[in-house]
Design an enzyme around this catalytic site. Structure first.
Site, PDB file in Angstrom:
ATOM      1  N   ILE A 249      36.902   2.032  13.484  1.00  0.00           N
ATOM      2  CA  ILE A 249      36.293   0.810  12.973  1.00  0.00           C
ATOM      3  C   ILE A 249      34.986   1.143  12.258  1.00  0.00           C
ATOM      4  CG2 ILE A 249      37.374  -0.719  14.664  1.00  0.00           C
ATOM      5  CD1 ILE A 249      34.745  -0.668  16.232  1.00  0.00           C
ATOM      6  N   CYS A 250      34.543   0.201  11.461  1.00  0.00           N
ATOM      7  CA  CYS A 250      33.323   0.321  10.670  1.00  0.00           C
ATOM      8  C   CYS A 250      32.179   0.842  11.541  1.00  0.00           C
ATOM      9  CB  CYS A 250      32.978  -1.043  10.088  1.00  0.00           C
ATOM     10  SG  CYS A 250      31.466  -1.069   9.130  1.00  0.00           S
ATOM     11  N   PRO A 251      31.450   1.818  11.084  1.00  0.00           N
ATOM     12  CA  PRO A 251      31.434   2.470   9.776  1.00  0.00           C
ATOM     13  C   PRO A 251      32.196   3.792   9.726  1.00  0.00           C
ATOM     14  CG  PRO A 251      29.465   3.108  10.933  1.00  0.00           C
ATOM     15  CD  PRO A 251      30.259   2.207  11.877  1.00  0.00           C
TER      16      PRO A 251
END
Length: 81
Positions: free
Chosen positions: A19-21
Site C-alpha cells: 500500500i501507499c507509498p
C-alpha cells in the site's frame, strides 16, 4: 554489416499487496538502477497507485507510458528518464 542487438524487454515488479507509498518507493529504487530509456512494468493493486505512480514519474523525470487494469490490478509501464 552492423548488427544492432535487440533491446531487452521491460523489467517487471509485482507490488500487489503493498500500500501507499510502497509501490512508488519500490519503483524509485528499481528505476535508480536502470539505464535511461529502459522500461519498468510494475503491477499494483493499491487504488492510490493509479494517482501516485504517474505523479512520481512527472516529478522524477520518468515517462509514465500508461496503465492497464486487469483482474483487480493495475499494470503500469514507466520509461526511465
Amino acid at each position: 554489416m552492423t548488427v544492432t542487438p535487440l533491446s531487452p524487454g521491460p523489467r517487471h515488479y509485482d507490488a500487489r499487496g503493498l500500500i501507499c507509498p510502497l509501490p512508488v518507493l519500490k519503483a524509485r529504487k528499481i528505476l535508480a538502477g536502470m539505464a535511461q530509456g529502459e522500461v519498468l512494468e510494475i503491477i499494483c493493486d493499491d487504488p492510490v497507485a493509479r494517482i501516485d505512480l504517474p505523479h512520481f514519474c512527472g516529478e522524477a523525470g520518468h515517462e509514465h507510458l500508461g496503465l492497464v487494469e486487469e483482474n483487480g490490478a493495475q499494470r503500469h509501464r514507466i520509461r526511465c528518464g
